[in-house]
Design a protein around this motif. Structure first.
Motif, PDB file in Angstrom:
ATOM      1  N   GLY A  42      38.564  46.544  39.316  1.00 21.36           N
ATOM      2  CA  GLY A  42      39.819  46.378  38.588  1.00 21.36           C
ATOM      3  C   GLY A  42      40.658  47.619  38.787  1.00 21.36           C
ATOM      4  N   VAL A  43      41.951  47.423  38.881  1.00 20.49           N
ATOM      5  CA  VAL A  43      42.847  48.577  39.021  1.00 20.49           C
ATOM      6  C   VAL A  43      43.204  49.082  37.628  1.00 20.49           C
ATOM      7  CG1 VAL A  43      45.035  49.424  39.913  1.00 20.49           C
ATOM      8  CG2 VAL A  43      43.827  47.587  41.110  1.00 20.49           C
ATOM      9  N   LEU A  44      43.158  50.365  37.397  1.00 21.34           N
ATOM     10  CA  LEU A  44      43.502  50.902  36.087  1.00 21.34           C
ATOM     11  C   LEU A  44      44.865  50.374  35.653  1.00 21.34           C
ATOM     12  CD1 LEU A  44      42.477  52.829  33.868  1.00 21.34           C
ATOM     13  CD2 LEU A  44      43.980  54.562  34.873  1.00 21.34           C
ATOM     14  N   ASN A  45      44.892  49.786  34.454  1.00 20.96           N
ATOM     15  CA  ASN A  45      46.112  49.164  33.916  1.00 20.96           C
ATOM     16  C   ASN A  45      46.627  47.999  34.760  1.00 20.96           C
ATOM     17  OD1 ASN A  45      46.348  50.795  31.570  1.00 20.96           O
ATOM     18  ND2 ASN A  45      47.119  52.454  32.857  1.00 20.96           N
ATOM     19  N   GLY A  46      45.747  47.451  35.621  1.00 21.53           N
ATOM     20  CA  GLY A  46      46.139  46.347  36.492  1.00 21.53           C
ATOM     21  C   GLY A  46      45.167  45.193  36.413  1.00 21.53           C
ATOM     22  N   LEU A  47      45.112  44.411  37.496  1.00 21.33           N
ATOM     23  CA  LEU A  47      44.330  43.189  37.529  1.00 21.33           C
ATOM     24  C   LEU A  47      42.854  43.448  37.843  1.00 21.33           C
ATOM     25  CD1 LEU A  47      46.784  40.886  39.526  1.00 21.33           C
ATOM     26  CD2 LEU A  47      46.426  40.967  37.043  1.00 21.33           C
ATOM     27  N   LEU A  48      42.048  42.419  37.513  1.00 20.45           N
ATOM     28  CA  LEU A  48      40.632  42.394  37.893  1.00 20.45           C
ATOM     29  C   LEU A  48      40.468  41.609  39.185  1.00 20.45           C
ATOM     30  CD1 LEU A  48      38.999  41.378  34.470  1.00 20.45           C
ATOM     31  CD2 LEU A  48      38.953  43.643  35.502  1.00 20.45           C
ATOM     32  N   GLY A  49      39.364  41.863  39.859  1.00 22.20           N
ATOM     33  CA  GLY A  49      39.094  41.105  41.075  1.00 22.20           C
ATOM     34  C   GLY A  49      37.736  41.456  41.622  1.00 22.20           C
ATOM     35  N   GLU A  50      37.587  41.315  42.930  1.00 21.91           N
ATOM     36  CA  GLU A  50      36.298  41.616  43.567  1.00 21.91           C
ATOM     37  C   GLU A  50      36.462  42.564  44.742  1.00 21.91           C
ATOM     38  OE1 GLU A  50      33.511  37.791  42.779  1.00 21.91           O
ATOM     39  OE2 GLU A  50      34.599  37.874  44.686  1.00 21.91           O
ATOM     40  N   GLY A  51      35.417  43.330  44.969  1.00 18.88           N
ATOM     41  CA  GLY A  51      35.418  44.233  46.117  1.00 18.88           C
ATOM     42  C   GLY A  51      34.142  44.055  46.905  1.00 18.88           C
TER      43      GLY A  51
END
Lengths: 239, 239
Positions: A42-51
């Motif tokens: 997840g990006v700080l203060n942003g969206l969640l996702g996968e890496g």
């Protein structure tokens, strides 16, 4: 670490990050990350996702990343707490961040030992460190704001009435109080005193600012137990 | 120390106690107790009441005591937890005692590090010490019972079905689960896994024993945060 938090500085292309330091160490030694493995990011203060891990080296690793989900809903809460002692402060910052608190005021009280205000834990970098740990635990990205108020009276007289206005405004105080109200998804202002409680003068000032006293029954809880108990009673959202 | 716990051995007459050691030290140095001052007292596994300081000496003090109230209502809960790591175990015993848990099973799980079972904190006197601290915090007298089960499979196959029968039987597990049910004052059996959760095999065995999986929403809580959150969601009684 249920979530790897990413910062703008990690991005080497829009879809690739390179991370080093604590997060890299954790992924190598605890998760034993291998190329091809996928992790929640997840990006700080942003969206969640996968890496997905591309390369792993001695000092850094790279992930290809994609983002598709909003972080969990924050609590509509302004939380005000008498400054806890340092060890409890640490855990409180992490727990508040984990539970979805986005605004936390740490204020003075008669029963707050003066020495607590000198703790290195109140440095912005240390506060941030513990908030980030709490976010990584919960799988959240929105960084809470912490407001320090070393003087009780100016805060309660000059700032609190406006904060409390048009919110469900409460102070958790075991004496001469109504039972804790039912869960409602509505803007709330909640003050929690130090161990031993706010003194009568302070309770009176908080009432003048518009806060109503509530209790949790006959058992006296430690502050760090009261926080999760109160939050899960006052808000219906599953966290 | 919101309550001074008293033991049968403290009584020198039916209405007078003499206490020494930790409790005496605490009253002298922290409370600066004076003759004539009154404190909340309670007999272990007995009633609550008040004690008035009569004499204070170097090594002991005496109180005249009278008892008139029942301790707070216990939670109708059988709590089952994968054994936490030692530091968290300590806090968990205190918090469980504070919140009114009277029966706690500490069980093994795949994700419980074998070394946790060797901690000195599992000695009966250490367990008792932390339970008493939790009772003193809450103002309760009824000592919880702690049951140690080092082997998951025999416990879940041979004991758990009978424990769970005719109770609201739940296992807190973040995946493939129903939302946490509403607060109800009814007998409940609740299992909480280790950090990282029970493994699929364990969840299946718990289901076979009659437990239904419940979740708390998208945020993943640490075990020591999950305990007060779950207990305050599942039971309507103010603590």
């Amino acid at each position: 670490m249920n979530l790897i938090l990413l910062y703008t500085s990690d991005f080497i292309t829009p879809h690739r990050v390179q991370i080093s330091g604590r997060r890299h160490q954790h992924m190598r030694s605890i998760h034993q990350a291998q190329a091809g493995e996928t992790f929640r990011v997840g990006v700080l203060n942003g969206l969640l996702g996968e890496g997905t891990v591309e390369t792993i080296g001695e000092h850094s690793l790279t992930l290809s990343v994609r983002f598709d989900r909003a972080p969990p809903t924050p609590l509509p809460l302004q939380l005000i707490m008498a400054l806890p002692r340092p060890k409890m402060l640490k855990r409180t910052l992490e727990t508040a961040a984990t539970l979805g608190v986005k605004d936390l005021w740490l204020i003075n009280s008669y029963r707050v030992d003066k020495s607590y205000w000198s703790t290195p834990l109140l440095r912005p970098d240390k506060i941030r460190e513990h908030l980030l740990l709490g976010l990584e635990q919960a799988g959240d990205t929105r960084l809470p704001r912490i407001h320090l108020r070393k003087r009780f009276k100016p805060f309660v007289e000059d700032e609190l009435p406006a904060l409390a206005r048009n919110t469900r405004a409460l102070v958790a105080h075991p004496y001469q109080a109504a039972p804790c109200p039912a869960a409602q998804d509505r803007p709330t202002t909640l003050a929690i005193g130090p161990e031993g409680g706010f003194i009568p003068y302070e309770v009176e000032k908080l009432r003048e600012a518009g806060l109503n006293t509530i209790h949790l029954g006959p058992r006296i809880l430690r502050v760090e137990t009261a926080v999760p108990v109160l939050l899960s009673r006052l808000f219906p959202l599953t966290f």
